[in-house]
Design an enzyme around this catalytic site. Sequence first.
Site, PDB file in Angstrom:
ATOM      1  N   CYS A  35      -2.470   5.318   6.145  1.00  0.00           N
ATOM      2  CA  CYS A  35      -3.924   5.465   6.060  1.00  0.00           C
ATOM      3  C   CYS A  35      -4.530   5.761   7.444  1.00  0.00           C
ATOM      4  O   CYS A  35      -3.841   5.703   8.467  1.00  0.00           O
ATOM      5  CB  CYS A  35      -4.528   4.194   5.491  1.00  0.00           C
ATOM      6  SG  CYS A  35      -4.496   2.850   6.664  1.00  0.00           S
ATOM      7  N   CYS A  66      -3.037  -2.921   8.577  1.00  0.00           N
ATOM      8  CA  CYS A  66      -2.563  -1.572   8.928  1.00  0.00           C
ATOM      9  C   CYS A  66      -2.097  -1.536  10.375  1.00  0.00           C
ATOM     10  O   CYS A  66      -1.159  -0.805  10.722  1.00  0.00           O
ATOM     11  CB  CYS A  66      -3.668  -0.547   8.729  1.00  0.00           C
ATOM     12  SG  CYS A  66      -4.512  -0.698   7.150  1.00  0.00           S
ATOM     13  N   CYS A 110       0.833  -1.210   0.000  1.00  0.00           N
ATOM     14  CA  CYS A 110       0.000   0.000   0.000  1.00  0.00           C
ATOM     15  C   CYS A 110       0.865   1.258   0.000  1.00  0.00           C
ATOM     16  O   CYS A 110       0.364   2.355  -0.203  1.00  0.00           O
ATOM     17  CB  CYS A 110      -0.940   0.012   1.202  1.00  0.00           C
ATOM     18  SG  CYS A 110      -0.094   0.071   2.788  1.00  0.00           S
ATOM     19  N   ASP A 154       2.469   2.555   2.523  1.00  0.00           N
ATOM     20  CA  ASP A 154       2.423   3.315   3.768  1.00  0.00           C
ATOM     21  C   ASP A 154       3.668   3.059   4.617  1.00  0.00           C
ATOM     22  O   ASP A 154       4.238   1.980   4.609  1.00  0.00           O
ATOM     23  CB  ASP A 154       1.153   2.967   4.555  1.00  0.00           C
ATOM     24  CG  ASP A 154      -0.085   3.504   3.845  1.00  0.00           C
ATOM     25  OD1 ASP A 154       0.083   4.324   2.931  1.00  0.00           O
ATOM     26  OD2 ASP A 154      -1.195   3.111   4.202  1.00  0.00           O
TER      27      ASP A 154
HETATM   28 FE1  FES Z   1      -1.518   0.828   4.168  1.00  0.00          FE
HETATM   29 FE2  FES Z   1      -3.466   0.976   5.892  1.00  0.00          FE
HETATM   30  S1  FES Z   1      -3.625   0.812   3.765  1.00  0.00           S
HETATM   31  S2  FES Z   1      -1.386   0.859   6.294  1.00  0.00           S
END
Ligand code: FES
Length: 148
Positions: free
Chosen positions: A60, A104, A33, A35
């Site tokens: 997120c 996450c 993702c 992140d």
């Molecule tokens: Fe990447 Fe939540 S979508 S940490």
Amino acid sequence: MYSDKVMDHFQHPRNVGEIENASGVGTVGNAKCGDIMRIFLDIDDETHIIKDCKFKTFGCGAAVATSSMATEMVKGKTIEEAMQVTNKAVMEALDGLPPVKVHCSLLAEEAIHAALWDYAEKHHIEIKGLQKPKSDIHEGEEDEAEEY
Ligand code: FES
């Protein structure tokens, strides 16, 4: 979809920021993702109590909420007690997360572990149950994470 607690911690995240000269810093990401999470710990060298904990994230809303809660939960605990603050414990404290957002919550757990690892390496100590952290939590994640 999100509990009131998740919304509260997302909208008013606790412990956002950095700690200068932190005792331990850990950064992990999820390549899937994109992140990223960084955790800073201030640990008392005598008592091994976590005096302060802050986080910075490019992540997120669920990552923000879980990190906010996780930092609250490890503050004031010893290193050994902080090891019990798993992503499951954090999710429970938040009254749950939607299944597609469970990964996450791992960012916070892994970043705390990475920061503890950093502390342990600097102080040449061993922390029971702590494994060398991964820099990418997506490694080894199962393919059920396809859904997002
Ligand atoms: Fe990447 Fe939540 S979508 S940490």
